[in-house]
Design an enzyme around this catalytic site. Sequence first.
Site, PDB file in Angstrom:
ATOM      1  N   ASP A   1      50.053  45.117  34.294  1.00  0.00           N
ATOM      2  CA  ASP A   1      49.960  45.564  35.690  1.00  0.00           C
ATOM      3  C   ASP A   1      51.086  46.543  36.015  1.00  0.00           C
ATOM      4  O   ASP A   1      51.164  47.067  37.126  1.00  0.00           O
ATOM      5  CB  ASP A   1      49.929  44.370  36.660  1.00  0.00           C
ATOM      6  CG  ASP A   1      51.149  43.480  36.546  1.00  0.00           C
ATOM      7  OD1 ASP A   1      52.022  43.747  35.695  1.00  0.00           O
ATOM      8  OD2 ASP A   1      51.234  42.499  37.318  1.00  0.00           O
ATOM      9  N   SER A   2      51.937  46.845  35.013  1.00  0.00           N
ATOM     10  CA  SER A   2      52.905  47.944  35.148  1.00  0.00           C
ATOM     11  C   SER A   2      52.157  49.268  35.327  1.00  0.00           C
ATOM     12  O   SER A   2      52.768  50.278  35.681  1.00  0.00           O
ATOM     13  CB  SER A   2      53.832  48.008  33.928  1.00  0.00           C
ATOM     14  OG  SER A   2      53.089  47.980  32.726  1.00  0.00           O
TER      15      SER A   2
ATOM     16  N   ASP B   1      46.546  41.939  31.994  1.00  0.00           N
ATOM     17  CA  ASP B   1      47.234  41.207  33.069  1.00  0.00           C
ATOM     18  C   ASP B   1      46.274  40.859  34.196  1.00  0.00           C
ATOM     19  O   ASP B   1      45.522  41.725  34.662  1.00  0.00           O
ATOM     20  CB  ASP B   1      48.343  42.089  33.667  1.00  0.00           C
ATOM     21  CG  ASP B   1      49.706  41.819  33.052  1.00  0.00           C
ATOM     22  OD1 ASP B   1      49.891  40.747  32.445  1.00  0.00           O
ATOM     23  OD2 ASP B   1      50.583  42.693  33.188  1.00  0.00           O
TER      24      ASP B   1
ATOM     25  N   LYS C   1      46.760  37.655  30.674  1.00  0.00           N
ATOM     26  CA  LYS C   1      48.158  37.223  30.841  1.00  0.00           C
ATOM     27  C   LYS C   1      48.400  36.908  32.312  1.00  0.00           C
ATOM     28  O   LYS C   1      47.950  37.641  33.186  1.00  0.00           O
ATOM     29  CB  LYS C   1      49.139  38.296  30.356  1.00  0.00           C
ATOM     30  CG  LYS C   1      50.604  37.947  30.609  1.00  0.00           C
ATOM     31  CD  LYS C   1      51.559  38.786  29.780  1.00  0.00           C
ATOM     32  CE  LYS C   1      51.888  40.136  30.330  1.00  0.00           C
ATOM     33  NZ  LYS C   1      52.506  40.143  31.681  1.00  0.00           N
TER      34      LYS C   1
ATOM     35  N   GLU D   1      51.533  35.415  35.137  1.00  0.00           N
ATOM     36  CA  GLU D   1      52.960  35.168  35.347  1.00  0.00           C
ATOM     37  C   GLU D   1      53.170  33.806  35.990  1.00  0.00           C
ATOM     38  O   GLU D   1      52.525  33.495  37.001  1.00  0.00           O
ATOM     39  CB  GLU D   1      53.559  36.254  36.252  1.00  0.00           C
ATOM     40  CG  GLU D   1      53.534  37.645  35.630  1.00  0.00           C
ATOM     41  CD  GLU D   1      54.187  38.706  36.516  1.00  0.00           C
ATOM     42  OE1 GLU D   1      54.749  38.364  37.579  1.00  0.00           O
ATOM     43  OE2 GLU D   1      54.131  39.888  36.123  1.00  0.00           O
TER      44      GLU D   1
ATOM     45  N   GLU E   1      60.674  37.847  29.705  1.00  0.00           N
ATOM     46  CA  GLU E   1      61.197  39.135  30.177  1.00  0.00           C
ATOM     47  C   GLU E   1      62.602  38.973  30.755  1.00  0.00           C
ATOM     48  O   GLU E   1      62.839  38.128  31.627  1.00  0.00           O
ATOM     49  CB  GLU E   1      60.237  39.716  31.237  1.00  0.00           C
ATOM     50  CG  GLU E   1      60.718  41.053  31.787  1.00  0.00           C
ATOM     51  CD  GLU E   1      59.654  41.847  32.532  1.00  0.00           C
ATOM     52  OE1 GLU E   1      58.473  41.436  32.545  1.00  0.00           O
ATOM     53  OE2 GLU E   1      60.008  42.897  33.102  1.00  0.00           O
TER      54      GLU E   1
HETATM   55  O1  KIV Z   1      52.959  44.729  33.016  1.00  0.00           O
HETATM   56  C1  KIV Z   1      53.637  44.855  31.982  1.00  0.00           C
HETATM   57  O2  KIV Z   1      53.787  45.945  31.419  1.00  0.00           O
HETATM   58  C2  KIV Z   1      54.279  43.657  31.439  1.00  0.00           C
HETATM   59  C3  KIV Z   1      55.270  43.843  30.335  1.00  0.00           C
HETATM   60  C4  KIV Z   1      56.518  44.434  30.849  1.00  0.00           C
HETATM   61  C5  KIV Z   1      55.510  42.589  29.595  1.00  0.00           C
HETATM   62  O3  KIV Z   1      54.019  42.588  31.887  1.00  0.00           O
END
Ligand code: KIV
Length: 271
Positions: A51-52, A90, A120, A122, A189
Amino acid sequence: MSVHKNAKRITTHTLQTMKEHGEKIAMLTAYDYSLAKIVDSSGVDVILVGDSASNVMAGHETTLPITLDQMIYHAASVVRAAEKALVVVDLPFGSYQGNSKNALDSAIRIMKESGGHAVKLEGGAEIKESIERILTAGIPVMGHLGLTPQSIYKFGTYQVRAKEEVEAQKLIEDARLLASVGCFALVLEKVPAALAKRVAEEIPIPVIGIGAGPDVDGQVLVLHDMVGISHEFKPRFLRQYMQLFDAMQEAIGQYVQDVRSKDFPNSKEQY
Ligand code: KIV
Protein backbone atom coordinates in the site's frame (compact mmCIF):
# COMPACT_ATOMS: atom_id res chain seq x y z
CA MET A 1 21.54 -26.08 -5.70
CA SER A 2 19.67 -23.16 -4.25
CA VAL A 3 16.03 -23.52 -3.27
CA HIS A 4 15.13 -20.45 -5.36
CA LYS A 5 16.87 -21.77 -8.50
CA ASN A 6 15.25 -25.19 -8.09
CA ALA A 7 11.74 -23.80 -7.87
CA LYS A 8 9.69 -23.24 -11.02
CA ARG A 9 7.42 -20.88 -9.11
CA ILE A 10 7.94 -19.47 -5.64
CA THR A 11 5.22 -20.58 -3.23
CA THR A 12 4.73 -20.08 0.49
CA HIS A 13 6.18 -23.58 0.85
CA THR A 14 9.34 -22.52 -1.06
CA LEU A 15 9.84 -19.63 1.37
CA GLN A 16 9.55 -21.98 4.34
CA THR A 17 12.13 -24.31 2.76
CA MET A 18 14.42 -21.33 2.16
CA LYS A 19 14.25 -20.43 5.86
CA GLU A 20 15.02 -24.03 6.81
CA HIS A 21 18.05 -24.06 4.45
CA GLY A 22 19.27 -20.65 5.66
CA GLU A 23 18.75 -19.19 2.17
CA LYS A 24 17.83 -15.50 2.36
CA ILE A 25 14.57 -14.33 0.81
CA ALA A 26 14.62 -11.24 -1.47
CA MET A 27 11.38 -9.26 -1.60
CA LEU A 28 10.68 -5.97 -3.41
CA THR A 29 7.60 -3.91 -4.09
CA ALA A 30 6.09 -3.32 -7.53
CA TYR A 31 2.82 -1.75 -8.52
CA ASP A 32 2.72 -1.94 -12.32
CA TYR A 33 3.30 -4.39 -15.16
CA SER A 34 6.52 -2.93 -16.63
CA LEU A 35 8.51 -2.67 -13.40
CA ALA A 36 7.12 -5.98 -12.09
CA LYS A 37 8.50 -7.65 -15.25
CA ILE A 38 11.98 -6.35 -14.41
CA VAL A 39 11.67 -7.31 -10.74
CA ASP A 40 10.40 -10.81 -11.51
CA SER A 41 13.07 -11.50 -14.13
CA SER A 42 15.83 -10.32 -11.74
CA GLY A 43 15.38 -13.24 -9.35
CA VAL A 44 13.27 -11.65 -6.63
CA ASP A 45 11.36 -14.27 -4.60
CA VAL A 46 8.39 -12.19 -3.50
CA ILE A 47 6.81 -9.14 -5.14
CA LEU A 48 4.87 -7.10 -2.65
CA VAL A 49 2.08 -4.96 -4.07
CA GLY A 50 2.40 -2.70 -1.06
CA ASP A 51 0.00 0.00 0.00
CA SER A 52 3.12 2.19 -0.26
CA ALA A 53 1.64 2.64 -3.76
CA SER A 54 -0.37 5.33 -1.98
CA ASN A 55 2.89 7.27 -1.46
CA VAL A 56 5.03 6.40 -4.47
CA MET A 57 2.38 6.02 -7.17
CA ALA A 58 -0.28 8.48 -6.04
CA GLY A 59 1.79 11.03 -4.09
CA HIS A 60 -0.18 10.81 -0.84
CA GLU A 61 1.59 11.61 2.40
CA THR A 62 0.46 8.35 4.05
CA THR A 63 -0.73 4.89 3.04
CA LEU A 64 -4.23 5.56 4.38
CA PRO A 65 -6.02 6.95 1.30
CA ILE A 66 -5.44 4.04 -1.12
CA THR A 67 -8.61 2.03 -1.74
CA LEU A 68 -9.26 -1.67 -2.21
CA ASP A 69 -10.22 -1.06 -5.87
CA GLN A 70 -6.93 0.76 -6.46
CA MET A 71 -4.92 -2.04 -4.78
CA ILE A 72 -6.70 -4.58 -6.99
CA TYR A 73 -5.82 -2.54 -10.11
CA HIS A 74 -2.12 -2.44 -9.13
CA ALA A 75 -2.06 -6.10 -8.10
CA ALA A 76 -3.69 -7.34 -11.34
CA SER A 77 -1.02 -5.47 -13.35
CA VAL A 78 1.77 -7.08 -11.30
CA VAL A 79 0.26 -10.56 -11.49
CA ARG A 80 0.23 -10.32 -15.32
CA ALA A 81 4.00 -9.73 -15.20
CA ALA A 82 5.09 -12.25 -12.55
CA GLU A 83 6.22 -15.57 -13.97
CA LYS A 84 8.13 -16.88 -10.97
CA ALA A 85 7.74 -14.61 -7.93
CA LEU A 86 5.06 -15.02 -5.29
CA VAL A 87 2.77 -11.97 -5.43
CA VAL A 88 1.63 -10.69 -2.02
CA VAL A 89 -0.94 -7.90 -1.88
CA ASP A 90 -1.51 -5.48 1.00
CA LEU A 91 -5.02 -5.20 2.37
CA PRO A 92 -5.41 -1.40 2.50
CA PHE A 93 -6.45 0.65 5.50
CA GLY A 94 -10.16 0.32 6.21
CA SER A 95 -10.60 -2.94 4.31
CA TYR A 96 -10.08 -5.30 7.26
CA GLN A 97 -10.08 -3.47 10.58
CA GLY A 98 -13.89 -3.28 10.83
CA ASN A 99 -14.61 -6.95 11.51
CA SER A 100 -13.50 -10.36 10.31
CA LYS A 101 -16.29 -10.61 7.70
CA ASN A 102 -15.11 -7.31 6.20
CA ALA A 103 -11.53 -8.68 6.22
CA LEU A 104 -12.54 -11.93 4.51
CA ASP A 105 -14.59 -10.11 1.85
CA SER A 106 -11.64 -7.82 1.07
CA ALA A 107 -9.15 -10.70 0.89
CA ILE A 108 -11.48 -12.67 -1.40
CA ARG A 109 -11.86 -9.66 -3.71
CA ILE A 110 -8.06 -9.36 -3.95
CA MET A 111 -7.60 -13.04 -4.75
CA LYS A 112 -10.50 -13.21 -7.25
CA GLU A 113 -10.08 -9.89 -9.03
CA SER A 114 -6.28 -9.52 -9.12
CA GLY A 115 -5.07 -13.12 -9.16
CA GLY A 116 -2.62 -12.36 -6.31
CA HIS A 117 -1.25 -15.28 -4.34
CA ALA A 118 -1.47 -14.03 -0.75
CA VAL A 119 -2.44 -11.00 1.32
CA LYS A 120 -0.59 -8.97 3.95
CA LEU A 121 -2.23 -7.34 6.98
CA GLU A 122 -0.74 -4.99 9.58
CA GLY A 123 -1.17 -5.83 13.25
CA GLY A 124 -1.09 -8.54 15.90
CA ALA A 125 -3.56 -9.81 18.50
CA GLU A 126 -6.13 -7.14 17.62
CA ILE A 127 -6.66 -8.63 14.13
CA LYS A 128 -6.29 -12.33 15.09
CA GLU A 129 -9.92 -13.15 14.28
CA SER A 130 -9.67 -11.54 10.83
CA ILE A 131 -6.47 -13.44 10.01
CA GLU A 132 -8.00 -16.73 11.12
CA ARG A 133 -11.10 -16.17 9.01
CA ILE A 134 -9.03 -15.33 5.91
CA LEU A 135 -6.86 -18.41 6.48
CA THR A 136 -9.96 -20.57 6.81
CA ALA A 137 -10.88 -19.57 3.24
CA GLY A 138 -7.52 -20.96 2.06
CA ILE A 139 -5.90 -17.56 1.51
CA PRO A 140 -2.25 -17.35 2.69
CA VAL A 141 -1.56 -14.44 5.06
CA MET A 142 1.67 -12.54 5.66
CA GLY A 143 1.82 -10.58 8.94
CA HIS A 144 3.39 -7.15 9.47
CA LEU A 145 4.61 -5.86 12.86
CA GLY A 146 6.86 -3.08 14.17
CA LEU A 147 6.33 0.15 12.29
CA THR A 148 2.91 -0.34 10.72
CA PRO A 149 2.33 2.74 8.52
CA GLN A 150 -1.48 2.35 8.53
CA SER A 151 -1.32 3.31 12.26
CA ILE A 152 0.85 6.38 11.69
CA TYR A 153 -1.64 8.71 13.38
CA LYS A 154 -1.52 6.52 16.50
CA PHE A 155 2.30 6.40 16.57
CA GLY A 156 2.73 10.05 15.54
CA THR A 157 6.15 9.41 13.90
CA TYR A 158 7.95 7.00 11.54
CA GLN A 159 10.70 6.38 14.13
CA VAL A 160 12.10 2.96 15.12
CA ARG A 161 9.51 0.89 17.03
CA ALA A 162 9.81 -1.47 20.00
CA LYS A 163 12.94 0.07 21.52
CA GLU A 164 11.36 -0.13 24.98
CA GLU A 165 10.90 -3.44 26.78
CA VAL A 166 7.08 -3.31 27.00
CA GLU A 167 6.61 -2.73 23.27
CA ALA A 168 9.33 -5.29 22.42
CA GLN A 169 7.58 -7.89 24.59
CA LYS A 170 4.22 -7.18 22.91
CA LEU A 171 5.89 -7.54 19.49
CA ILE A 172 7.39 -10.92 20.44
CA GLU A 173 4.00 -12.14 21.67
CA ASP A 174 2.29 -10.90 18.50
CA ALA A 175 4.93 -12.60 16.34
CA ARG A 176 4.39 -15.90 18.18
CA LEU A 177 0.64 -15.51 17.78
CA LEU A 178 0.81 -14.78 14.03
CA ALA A 179 3.01 -17.84 13.51
CA SER A 180 0.77 -20.04 15.64
CA VAL A 181 -2.48 -19.07 13.85
CA GLY A 182 -0.89 -19.96 10.50
CA CYS A 183 0.63 -16.88 8.84
CA PHE A 184 3.22 -18.08 6.30
CA ALA A 185 5.66 -15.19 6.87
CA LEU A 186 6.09 -12.00 8.84
CA VAL A 187 7.39 -8.55 7.88
CA LEU A 188 9.20 -6.69 10.66
CA GLU A 189 9.56 -2.99 9.88
CA LYS A 190 11.98 -0.58 11.60
CA VAL A 191 12.73 -2.42 14.82
CA PRO A 192 16.09 -2.92 16.61
CA ALA A 193 18.24 -5.56 14.88
CA ALA A 194 18.68 -7.57 18.10
CA LEU A 195 14.91 -7.85 18.57
CA ALA A 196 14.39 -8.90 14.93
CA LYS A 197 17.11 -11.55 15.33
CA ARG A 198 15.40 -12.92 18.41
CA VAL A 199 12.02 -13.12 16.63
CA ALA A 200 13.52 -14.79 13.54
CA GLU A 201 15.24 -17.39 15.73
CA GLU A 202 12.17 -18.02 17.83
CA ILE A 203 9.32 -18.33 15.33
CA PRO A 204 9.27 -21.09 12.72
CA ILE A 205 8.03 -18.97 9.77
CA PRO A 206 10.21 -16.68 7.59
CA VAL A 207 10.78 -13.20 9.01
CA ILE A 208 11.42 -10.55 6.37
CA GLY A 209 12.93 -7.30 7.57
CA ILE A 210 12.92 -3.69 6.44
CA GLY A 211 15.15 -1.65 8.72
CA ALA A 212 15.37 -4.70 10.99
CA GLY A 213 19.04 -5.65 10.56
CA PRO A 214 20.71 -8.63 8.87
CA ASP A 215 19.75 -11.53 11.15
CA VAL A 216 16.32 -12.23 9.70
CA ASP A 217 15.29 -14.62 6.93
CA GLY A 218 14.99 -12.04 4.17
CA GLN A 219 14.83 -8.37 3.26
CA VAL A 220 12.25 -6.13 1.62
CA LEU A 221 12.62 -2.63 0.19
CA VAL A 222 10.35 -0.30 -1.73
CA LEU A 223 11.55 -0.53 -5.36
CA HIS A 224 11.24 3.20 -6.02
CA ASP A 225 13.47 3.91 -3.01
CA MET A 226 16.20 1.36 -3.86
CA VAL A 227 16.55 2.53 -7.47
CA GLY A 228 16.47 6.18 -6.41
CA ILE A 229 13.25 7.29 -8.12
CA SER A 230 11.94 8.66 -4.82
CA HIS A 231 15.26 10.47 -4.36
CA GLU A 232 14.37 12.56 -1.33
CA PHE A 233 13.54 9.58 0.92
CA LYS A 234 16.80 8.32 2.44
CA PRO A 235 16.27 6.54 5.77
CA ARG A 236 19.35 4.90 7.34
CA PHE A 237 18.20 1.37 6.46
CA LEU A 238 17.90 2.11 2.73
CA ARG A 239 20.60 1.10 0.26
CA GLN A 240 20.16 3.04 -3.01
CA TYR A 241 21.50 0.97 -5.90
CA MET A 242 20.90 3.63 -8.57
CA GLN A 243 20.02 7.30 -8.80
CA LEU A 244 17.26 6.83 -11.36
CA PHE A 245 15.64 10.21 -10.65
CA ASP A 246 18.84 12.00 -11.70
CA ALA A 247 19.50 9.67 -14.65
CA MET A 248 15.95 10.06 -15.98
CA GLN A 249 15.94 13.80 -15.40
CA GLU A 250 19.13 14.07 -17.47
CA ALA A 251 17.70 11.90 -20.28
CA ILE A 252 14.40 13.79 -20.35
CA GLY A 253 16.22 17.11 -20.26
CA GLN A 254 18.23 16.00 -23.29
CA TYR A 255 15.02 15.00 -25.10
CA VAL A 256 13.48 18.42 -24.41
CA GLN A 257 16.62 20.08 -25.76
CA ASP A 258 16.61 17.87 -28.89
CA VAL A 259 12.95 18.68 -29.59
CA ARG A 260 13.50 22.40 -29.13
CA SER A 261 16.65 22.43 -31.29
CA LYS A 262 14.85 20.31 -33.95
CA ASP A 263 17.58 17.63 -33.61
CA PHE A 264 14.82 15.08 -32.90
CA PRO A 265 13.49 13.43 -34.99
CA ASN A 266 16.30 13.10 -37.52
CA SER A 267 16.05 11.66 -41.03
CA LYS A 268 16.31 8.06 -39.78
CA GLU A 269 13.63 8.58 -37.14
CA GLN A 270 10.76 9.19 -39.55
CA TYR A 271 8.75 7.41 -42.30
O1 KIV B 1 3.59 -1.14 1.63
C1 KIV B 1 4.77 -1.52 1.63
O2 KIV B 1 5.57 -1.23 0.73
C2 KIV B 1 5.22 -2.33 2.76
C3 KIV B 1 6.69 -2.60 2.89
C4 KIV B 1 7.41 -1.39 3.31
C5 KIV B 1 6.97 -3.75 3.77
O3 KIV B 1 4.43 -2.74 3.56
